[in-house]
Design a protein around this motif. Sequence first.
Motif, PDB file in Angstrom:
ATOM      1  N   ALA B  15       0.843  -1.204   0.000  1.00 19.62           N
ATOM      2  CA  ALA B  15       0.000   0.000   0.000  1.00 19.62           C
ATOM      3  C   ALA B  15       0.878   1.254   0.000  1.00 19.62           C
ATOM      4  N   ALA B  16       1.928   1.249   0.831  1.00 15.68           N
ATOM      5  CA  ALA B  16       2.822   2.402   0.909  1.00 15.68           C
ATOM      6  C   ALA B  16       3.501   2.636  -0.435  1.00 15.68           C
ATOM      7  N   MET B  17       3.984   1.565  -1.044  1.00 15.99           N
ATOM      8  CA  MET B  17       4.690   1.685  -2.314  1.00 15.99           C
ATOM      9  C   MET B  17       3.769   2.241  -3.387  1.00 15.99           C
ATOM     10  N   ALA B  18       2.539   1.736  -3.427  1.00 17.71           N
ATOM     11  CA  ALA B  18       1.585   2.216  -4.427  1.00 17.71           C
ATOM     12  C   ALA B  18       1.273   3.698  -4.206  1.00 17.71           C
ATOM     13  N   LEU B  19       1.055   4.100  -2.945  1.00 14.33           N
ATOM     14  CA  LEU B  19       0.705   5.495  -2.654  1.00 14.33           C
ATOM     15  C   LEU B  19       1.879   6.435  -2.927  1.00 14.33           C
ATOM     16  N   TYR B  20       3.095   6.014  -2.597  1.00 14.36           N
ATOM     17  CA  TYR B  20       4.262   6.866  -2.869  1.00 14.36           C
ATOM     18  C   TYR B  20       4.405   7.082  -4.377  1.00 14.36           C
ATOM     19  N   ALA B  21       4.121   6.027  -5.141  1.00 14.66           N
ATOM     20  CA  ALA B  21       4.215   6.137  -6.601  1.00 14.66           C
ATOM     21  C   ALA B  21       3.127   7.063  -7.146  1.00 14.66           C
ATOM     22  N   ARG B  23       1.105   9.491  -5.301  1.00 17.24           N
ATOM     23  CA  ARG B  23       0.984  10.859  -4.751  1.00 17.24           C
ATOM     24  C   ARG B  23       2.294  11.422  -4.255  1.00 17.24           C
ATOM     25  N   GLY B  24       3.332  10.629  -4.316  1.00 16.11           N
ATOM     26  CA  GLY B  24       4.599  11.077  -3.747  1.00 16.11           C
ATOM     27  C   GLY B  24       4.661  10.748  -2.269  1.00 16.11           C
ATOM     28  N   PHE B  25       5.867  10.693  -1.746  1.00 15.67           N
ATOM     29  CA  PHE B  25       6.091  10.353  -0.344  1.00 15.67           C
ATOM     30  C   PHE B  25       5.500  11.419   0.579  1.00 15.67           C
ATOM     31  N   ASP B  26       5.782  12.696   0.276  1.00 10.19           N
ATOM     32  CA  ASP B  26       5.300  13.789   1.125  1.00 10.19           C
ATOM     33  C   ASP B  26       3.778  13.860   1.151  1.00 10.19           C
ATOM     34  N   ASP B  50       7.863   4.394  11.213  1.00 10.72           N
ATOM     35  CA  ASP B  50       7.388   5.597  10.522  1.00 10.72           C
ATOM     36  C   ASP B  50       7.123   5.259   9.054  1.00 10.72           C
ATOM     37  N   LYS B  51       6.688   6.267   8.289  1.00  9.49           N
ATOM     38  CA  LYS B  51       6.291   5.975   6.909  1.00  9.49           C
ATOM     39  C   LYS B  51       7.492   5.790   5.983  1.00  9.49           C
ATOM     40  N   ARG B  52       8.696   6.128   6.465  1.00  8.75           N
ATOM     41  CA  ARG B  52       9.868   5.785   5.653  1.00  8.75           C
ATOM     42  C   ARG B  52      10.216   4.310   5.845  1.00  8.75           C
ATOM     43  N   GLU B  53      10.165   3.893   7.120  1.00  7.28           N
ATOM     44  CA  GLU B  53      10.671   2.555   7.486  1.00  7.28           C
ATOM     45  C   GLU B  53       9.880   1.419   6.830  1.00  7.28           C
ATOM     46  N   VAL B  54       8.665   1.730   6.409  1.00  9.31           N
ATOM     47  CA  VAL B  54       7.801   0.673   5.874  1.00  9.31           C
ATOM     48  C   VAL B  54       8.425  -0.059   4.673  1.00  9.31           C
ATOM     49  N   LEU B  55       9.270   0.631   3.915  1.00  8.06           N
ATOM     50  CA  LEU B  55       9.914  -0.042   2.780  1.00  8.06           C
ATOM     51  C   LEU B  55      11.285  -0.635   3.119  1.00  8.06           C
ATOM     52  N   SER B 102      11.032  -5.949  -5.866  1.00  3.53           N
ATOM     53  CA  SER B 102      12.301  -5.219  -5.827  1.00  3.53           C
ATOM     54  C   SER B 102      12.356  -4.137  -6.908  1.00  3.53           C
ATOM     55  N   ARG B 103      11.845  -4.465  -8.083  1.00  5.84           N
ATOM     56  CA  ARG B 103      11.836  -3.490  -9.182  1.00  5.84           C
ATOM     57  C   ARG B 103      10.977  -2.281  -8.845  1.00  5.84           C
ATOM     58  N   ARG B 104       9.755  -2.569  -8.349  1.00  8.54           N
ATOM     59  CA  ARG B 104       8.842  -1.457  -8.055  1.00  8.54           C
ATOM     60  C   ARG B 104       9.356  -0.624  -6.888  1.00  8.54           C
ATOM     61  N   ARG B 105       9.906  -1.320  -5.896  1.00 17.79           N
ATOM     62  CA  ARG B 105      10.478  -0.611  -4.749  1.00 17.79           C
ATOM     63  C   ARG B 105      11.628   0.308  -5.196  1.00 17.79           C
ATOM     64  N   ALA B 106      12.498  -0.199  -6.055  1.00 11.38           N
ATOM     65  CA  ALA B 106      13.636   0.599  -6.521  1.00 11.38           C
ATOM     66  C   ALA B 106      13.157   1.846  -7.273  1.00 11.38           C
ATOM     67  N   ALA B 107      12.086   1.691  -8.059  1.00 16.16           N
ATOM     68  CA  ALA B 107      11.567   2.836  -8.823  1.00 16.16           C
ATOM     69  C   ALA B 107      11.053   3.921  -7.878  1.00 16.16           C
ATOM     70  N   VAL B 108      10.341   3.515  -6.825  1.00 20.74           N
ATOM     71  CA  VAL B 108       9.817   4.493  -5.856  1.00 20.74           C
ATOM     72  C   VAL B 108      10.967   5.153  -5.094  1.00 20.74           C
ATOM     73  N   ILE B 109      11.926   4.358  -4.670  1.00 22.54           N
ATOM     74  CA  ILE B 109      13.034   4.900  -3.879  1.00 22.54           C
ATOM     75  C   ILE B 109      13.872   5.885  -4.693  1.00 22.54           C
ATOM     76  N   THR B 110      14.155   5.512  -5.939  1.00 20.68           N
ATOM     77  CA  THR B 110      14.992   6.362  -6.790  1.00 20.68           C
ATOM     78  C   THR B 110      14.356   7.732  -7.018  1.00 20.68           C
ATOM     79  N   SER B 111      13.010   7.756  -7.034  1.00 26.89           N
ATOM     80  CA  SER B 111      12.348   9.025  -7.347  1.00 26.89           C
ATOM     81  C   SER B 111      11.923   9.786  -6.092  1.00 26.89           C
ATOM     82  N   THR B 112      12.316   9.324  -4.919  1.00 25.67           N
ATOM     83  CA  THR B 112      11.919   9.970  -3.666  1.00 25.67           C
ATOM     84  C   THR B 112      13.142  10.245  -2.798  1.00 25.67           C
ATOM     85  N   PRO B 113      13.620  11.504  -2.779  1.00 25.94           N
ATOM     86  CA  PRO B 113      14.865  11.810  -2.061  1.00 25.94           C
ATOM     87  C   PRO B 113      14.917  11.280  -0.621  1.00 25.94           C
ATOM     88  N   GLU B 114      13.813  11.401   0.131  1.00 26.96           N
ATOM     89  CA  GLU B 114      13.845  10.937   1.514  1.00 26.96           C
ATOM     90  C   GLU B 114      14.042   9.429   1.629  1.00 26.96           C
TER      91      GLU B 114
END
Lengths: 187, 187
Positions: B15-21, B23-26, B50-55, B102-114
């Motif tokens: 859910a977190a990964m989908a939402l970050y993709a 609406r963004g992390f913030d 916290d909402k960072r640690e979830v991934l 892993s692929r989807r997680r990497a895409a979200v992480i790469t595009s989210t500085p935090e």
Amino acid sequence: MGRWEPDAAGRLREAAMALYAERGFDGTTVAEIADRAGVTARTFFRHFADKREVLFAGSELLQERMVAALAAAPADATPMAAITSAVLASADFFDDIRRDYSRRRAAVITSTPELLERELIKMAKLTAALRQGLLDRGVPPDVAALAAETGVGVFRVSFERWISAPDDVPITDVLQATLQNLAALTA
Amino acid sequence: MGRWEPDAAGRLREAAMALYAERGFDGTTVAEIADRAGVTARTFFRHFADKREVLFAGSELLQERMVAALAAAPADATPMAAITSAVLASADFFDDIRRDYSRRRAAVITSTPELLERELIKMAKLTAALRQGLLDRGVPPDVAALAAETGVGVFRVSFERWISAPDDVPITDVLQATLQNLAALTA
């Protein structure tokens, strides 16, 4: 104030480092840093984007120098020879005059999570820049990525060792010793 | 929801990964993540700080597995052989079922500085843990530091290559190829 940088930026850097050590990063404001450096907040922001960045301007210079050395390596240099010249070029930056500053800066950064994060980001940027420099030299992508990681690893280990070494050990010697350790490790 | 983890933690992660993709992390709150996962915010905080640690819960497991493999290497293994077994142990973690995640997680992480910052911190912790593991094996400090940096470098490069490789390439093959590249690079 470092003798090597008697300007406003240098004074701001020294003031920030002293205040972070005294009161912590969170407990320090830009106004206080500017005040201790004897300049206005306006002057602070002419030099630095924020209170984290004040300790990282040198990272950009270091990166430029290492990337320039990589580009200047002979066209027929192996990927390892090219990355080695980039790694050794860091020695121009970390001369004996900068040793004391580097030690105090490392102590503040290590004890301040936000600064440690920024340091990790700068190292990741350095890795990416060296990787691009290797790609620009025609090094295959997989080798470029690995050579950049390896080069930055050698630099990090050497830098840490250099700041805890006696004052008469130049960073070049430490870099060379680490490169020899790498050769022995992977032999 | 990943088939490999049909529990609340797994649903929260997805859910977190989908939402970050989307609406963004913030722009995403813990309440929204919990809501999409069909659990309460209280349940979220039972699993993640916290909402960072979830991934990043997987990073701890990966580190444990790599450190355990390092400790399990034969007492007379060279530092390179020991770190190699730690690096290869990451393959148990990144099996084929985890590839898509892993692929989807990497895409979200790469595009989210935090998130990228948090990833760098986790990699720095992994490096420190492997370094300590090598020290515990009696490896000299300079070699331990370098071997840990090198091992994590090999892992990072391989992981990046694996998630962009075709689906039938196991991460073990990529790790072996990177280790061969390292030997060739430093020969």
